[in-house]
Design a protein around this motif. Structure first.
Motif, mmCIF file in Angstrom:
data_model
loop_
_atom_site.group_PDB
_atom_site.id
_atom_site.type_symbol
_atom_site.label_atom_id
_atom_site.label_comp_id
_atom_site.label_asym_id
_atom_site.label_seq_id
_atom_site.Cartn_x
_atom_site.Cartn_y
_atom_site.Cartn_z
ATOM 1 N N LEU A 80 32.736 43.832 -22.699
ATOM 2 C CA LEU A 80 32.928 44.748 -21.570
ATOM 3 C C LEU A 80 31.929 45.895 -21.647
ATOM 4 C CD1 LEU A 80 36.831 44.921 -21.645
ATOM 5 C CD2 LEU A 80 35.435 43.746 -19.937
ATOM 6 N N MET A 81 31.078 45.993 -20.653
ATOM 7 C CA MET A 81 30.085 47.075 -20.606
ATOM 8 C C MET A 81 30.537 48.138 -19.609
ATOM 9 S SD MET A 81 26.002 46.905 -19.699
ATOM 10 C CE MET A 81 26.270 46.560 -17.950
ATOM 11 N N LEU A 82 30.423 49.397 -20.012
ATOM 12 C CA LEU A 82 30.841 50.507 -19.160
ATOM 13 C C LEU A 82 29.704 50.914 -18.234
ATOM 14 C CD1 LEU A 82 32.892 52.667 -18.368
ATOM 15 C CD2 LEU A 82 32.007 54.086 -20.235
ATOM 16 N N THR A 83 29.989 50.950 -16.925
ATOM 17 C CA THR A 83 29.052 51.427 -15.912
ATOM 18 C C THR A 83 29.676 52.656 -15.243
ATOM 19 O OG1 THR A 83 29.967 50.206 -14.023
ATOM 20 C CG2 THR A 83 28.446 49.013 -15.482
ATOM 21 N N PRO A 84 28.913 53.415 -14.435
ATOM 22 C CA PRO A 84 29.497 54.585 -13.759
ATOM 23 C C PRO A 84 30.707 54.247 -12.895
ATOM 24 C CG PRO A 84 27.111 54.680 -13.651
ATOM 25 C CD PRO A 84 27.459 53.343 -14.230
ATOM 26 N N HIS A 285 41.452 70.055 3.214
ATOM 27 C CA HIS A 285 40.169 69.683 3.830
ATOM 28 C C HIS A 285 39.064 69.662 2.778
ATOM 29 C CE1 HIS A 285 36.449 70.177 6.128
ATOM 30 N NE2 HIS A 285 37.111 69.606 7.142
ATOM 31 N N GLU A 286 39.045 70.673 1.918
ATOM 32 C CA GLU A 286 38.034 70.734 0.856
ATOM 33 C C GLU A 286 38.201 69.581 -0.129
ATOM 34 O OE1 GLU A 286 38.551 74.569 -0.818
ATOM 35 O OE2 GLU A 286 37.443 75.628 0.776
ATOM 36 N N SER A 287 39.456 69.201 -0.377
ATOM 37 C CA SER A 287 39.723 68.092 -1.298
ATOM 38 C C SER A 287 39.150 66.787 -0.766
ATOM 39 C CB SER A 287 41.226 67.958 -1.513
ATOM 40 O OG SER A 287 41.517 66.834 -2.318
ATOM 41 N N PHE A 288 39.365 66.517 0.522
ATOM 42 C CA PHE A 288 38.838 65.288 1.122
ATOM 43 C C PHE A 288 37.320 65.344 1.242
ATOM 44 C CE2 PHE A 288 43.232 64.979 3.007
ATOM 45 C CZ PHE A 288 43.590 63.857 2.276
ATOM 46 N N ALA A 289 36.784 66.517 1.524
ATOM 47 C CA ALA A 289 35.328 66.669 1.612
ATOM 48 C C ALA A 289 34.671 66.375 0.266
ATOM 49 C CB ALA A 289 34.979 68.082 2.075
ATOM 50 N N LYS A 290 35.351 66.778 -0.819
ATOM 51 C CA LYS A 290 34.831 66.506 -2.162
ATOM 52 C C LYS A 290 34.829 65.010 -2.449
ATOM 53 C CE LYS A 290 35.496 67.678 -7.027
ATOM 54 N NZ LYS A 290 36.342 68.427 -8.009
ATOM 55 N N ILE A 291 35.902 64.323 -2.051
ATOM 56 C CA ILE A 291 35.964 62.867 -2.249
ATOM 57 C C ILE A 291 34.843 62.183 -1.482
ATOM 58 C CG2 ILE A 291 37.352 60.797 -1.793
ATOM 59 C CD1 ILE A 291 39.836 62.492 -2.293
ATOM 60 N N SER A 297 27.439 60.499 -3.243
ATOM 61 C CA SER A 297 26.660 60.600 -4.478
ATOM 62 C C SER A 297 26.498 59.233 -5.139
ATOM 63 C CB SER A 297 27.354 61.569 -5.445
ATOM 64 O OG SER A 297 26.687 61.604 -6.687
ATOM 65 N N TYR A 298 27.595 58.463 -5.190
ATOM 66 C CA TYR A 298 27.523 57.105 -5.745
ATOM 67 C C TYR A 298 26.561 56.244 -4.922
ATOM 68 C CZ TYR A 298 31.630 58.010 -8.696
ATOM 69 O OH TYR A 298 32.504 58.499 -9.627
ATOM 70 N N ALA A 299 26.648 56.376 -3.600
ATOM 71 C CA ALA A 299 25.789 55.587 -2.716
ATOM 72 C C ALA A 299 24.319 55.949 -2.906
ATOM 73 C CB ALA A 299 26.205 55.795 -1.258
ATOM 74 N N GLU A 300 24.037 57.244 -3.043
ATOM 75 C CA GLU A 300 22.650 57.691 -3.214
ATOM 76 C C GLU A 300 22.079 57.254 -4.554
ATOM 77 O OE1 GLU A 300 20.587 58.984 -0.998
ATOM 78 O OE2 GLU A 300 22.222 58.651 0.425
ATOM 79 N N ASP A 301 22.929 57.110 -5.562
ATOM 80 C CA ASP A 301 22.466 56.594 -6.857
ATOM 81 C C ASP A 301 22.114 55.108 -6.762
ATOM 82 O OD1 ASP A 301 22.786 59.032 -8.060
ATOM 83 O OD2 ASP A 301 24.775 58.598 -8.876
ATOM 84 N N TYR A 302 22.828 54.397 -5.894
ATOM 85 C CA TYR A 302 22.652 52.942 -5.770
ATOM 86 C C TYR A 302 21.519 52.569 -4.817
ATOM 87 C CZ TYR A 302 23.640 48.241 -4.017
ATOM 88 O OH TYR A 302 23.530 46.947 -3.596
ATOM 89 N N LEU A 303 21.413 53.300 -3.700
ATOM 90 C CA LEU A 303 20.472 52.922 -2.641
ATOM 91 C C LEU A 303 19.004 52.892 -3.081
ATOM 92 C CD1 LEU A 303 22.040 54.677 0.481
ATOM 93 C CD2 LEU A 303 21.975 52.239 -0.046
ATOM 94 N N PRO A 304 18.519 53.825 -3.928
ATOM 95 C CA PRO A 304 17.109 53.732 -4.338
ATOM 96 C C PRO A 304 16.751 52.407 -4.987
ATOM 97 C CG PRO A 304 17.985 55.883 -4.889
ATOM 98 C CD PRO A 304 19.153 55.056 -4.424
ATOM 99 N N CYS A 305 17.677 51.878 -5.786
ATOM 100 C CA CYS A 305 17.426 50.570 -6.421
ATOM 101 C C CYS A 305 17.355 49.474 -5.365
ATOM 102 C CB CYS A 305 18.530 50.258 -7.425
ATOM 103 S SG CYS A 305 18.630 51.418 -8.796
ATOM 104 N N LEU A 306 18.238 49.543 -4.363
ATOM 105 C CA LEU A 306 18.236 48.542 -3.301
ATOM 106 C C LEU A 306 16.970 48.654 -2.465
ATOM 107 C CD1 LEU A 306 19.955 46.310 -2.023
ATOM 108 C CD2 LEU A 306 20.957 48.023 -0.522
ATOM 109 N N ARG A 307 16.579 49.889 -2.151
ATOM 110 C CA ARG A 307 15.356 50.102 -1.366
ATOM 111 C C ARG A 307 14.127 49.627 -2.132
ATOM 112 N NH1 ARG A 307 17.608 55.584 -0.474
ATOM 113 N NH2 ARG A 307 18.769 55.577 1.499
ATOM 114 N N LYS A 308 14.104 49.903 -3.441
ATOM 115 C CA LYS A 308 12.974 49.474 -4.272
ATOM 116 C C LYS A 308 12.849 47.956 -4.268
ATOM 117 C CE LYS A 308 11.072 49.855 -8.949
ATOM 118 N NZ LYS A 308 11.298 50.402 -10.323
ATOM 119 N N PHE A 309 13.983 47.266 -4.355
ATOM 120 C CA PHE A 309 13.973 45.810 -4.335
ATOM 121 C C PHE A 309 13.468 45.294 -2.986
ATOM 122 C CE2 PHE A 309 16.343 41.782 -3.500
ATOM 123 C CZ PHE A 309 15.748 41.015 -4.483
#
Length: 326
Positions: A80-84, A285-291, A297-309
């Motif tokens: 089992l490998m831990l990812t974000p 409202h602030e709680s949902f905005a944070k979620i 943030s997760y999407a922005e970490d993932y998208l550069p790899c997808l765009r690069k591919f």
């Protein structure tokens, strides 16, 4: 990429720690689910109607009650490998065995006296955790997820194996551009050799004239080039097919997760209609905005790899369009 949902906290959705006595260590709840130690302590301090996990019997517990059955699962660090986003399977997982008959507990059931019942020998062995609901138990959920995660692991392993095999074959091919005549055993470069299809011999020009002139002989380079082309195209088809099969499967799980997240987020945001004061409204409202920001943030970490591919594939297509001399 799909991760084990059963190895994430049911409140914050973050992956559990592999050991006990840590903020992210899993705590076993009376309903059979699991929550990280940090979330449990926070939830316990809230009023019933403010808790994200609305199971009343789960909170009176004063002892840590760590979910050692999940910690035992997570201890297989090689598998089992831990990812974000959570844990993914990278090697075959060894399913826990019954301590009585040593059979795998794939259909484990639980009694009301904190014991595990083996499906093969039908005997009970002491468990490290409290009474559970079989339908909700986190370990049972892990076993249900394991087949799909194993298929994902096998697809990724297969893709990696194709790449490594292709690299090794090309390296082997490039090492040798000479061979010896099967008749006189003289060494020569392939460009000056011939191949007798009648005898399946690789021969020099002299032997081709003296011993095989009545047979059909073609330049050895032509024969080798055709064979290399066939192998190259087969490798290309296999590698590309692997990723054509793998990418939709991985993104299927990703898109399903996004759909579930969207449904739950929009549903939960409906509680804003029921707030009685502006301060309460602003807090929620602030709680949902944070979620939502965390999701971005997760999407922005993932998208550069997808765009690069995507960019890389388009560049390769352009290279193939512009010249034949790659």
């Amino acid at each position: 990429m799909k991760v084990f949902e059963s190895l994430n906290c049911i409140v914050c959705k973050e992956p559990f720690a592999r050991v006990a006595n840590q903020p992210r260590s899993p705590r076993h709840l009376c309903c059979g689910l699991a929550m990280c130690h940090e979330c449990f302590e926070k939830e316990q301090m809230l009023a019933q109607n403010e808790r994200k996990h609305q199971c009343v019997p789960c909170y009176p517990s004063t002892s840590p009650n760590f979910a050692y059955f999940l910690i035992d699962v997570l201890s297989q660090e090689n598998a089992l490998m831990l990812t974000p986003m959570g844990y993914v399977l990278v090697k075959p997982f060894k399913i826990p065995e019954c301590p009585i008959c040593q059979d795998e507990c794939q259909e484990t059931t639980y009694s009301s006296y904190c014991e595990i019942k083996c499906p093969t020998c039908n005997r009970f062995s002491p468990a490290k955790y409290t009474d559970v609901n079989k339908q909700k138990d986190r370990f049972h959920g892990f076993l249900n997820e394991l087949p799909e995660m194993t298929r994902q692991m096998e697809a990724m392993t297969k893709a990696h194996a194709f790449i490594i095999a292709g690299e090794k074959q090309h390296a082997t091919r490039n090492v040798k551009d000479e061979c010896s005549c099967n008749e006189c055993h003289e060494e020569n470069i392939i460009d000056k050799m011939f191949y007798c299809s009648a005898c399946s011999f690789e021969i020099c020009a002299v032997c081709a004239y003296k011993k095989h002139r009545l047979h059909e002989a073609i330049p050895l380079f032509e024969k080798q080039a055709n064979q290399m082309l066939m192998e190259l195209q087969e490798e290309s088809r296999n590698v590309i097919k692997t990723y054509k099969d793998l990418v939709p499967e991985l993104h299927k799980g990703l898109l399903e997760g996004i759909d579930i997240f969207e449904t739950k987020l929009l549903s939960k945001e409906e509680i804003l209609k029921d707030t009685s004061t502006f301060a309460d409204y602003r807090k929620k409202h602030e709680s949902f905005a944070k979620i939502k920001s965390t999701f971005e943030s997760y999407a922005e970490d993932y998208l550069p790899c997808l765009r690069k591919f995507d960019t890389g594939v388009n560049q390769l297509i352009q290279t193939l369009n512009e010249t034949a001399d790659v």
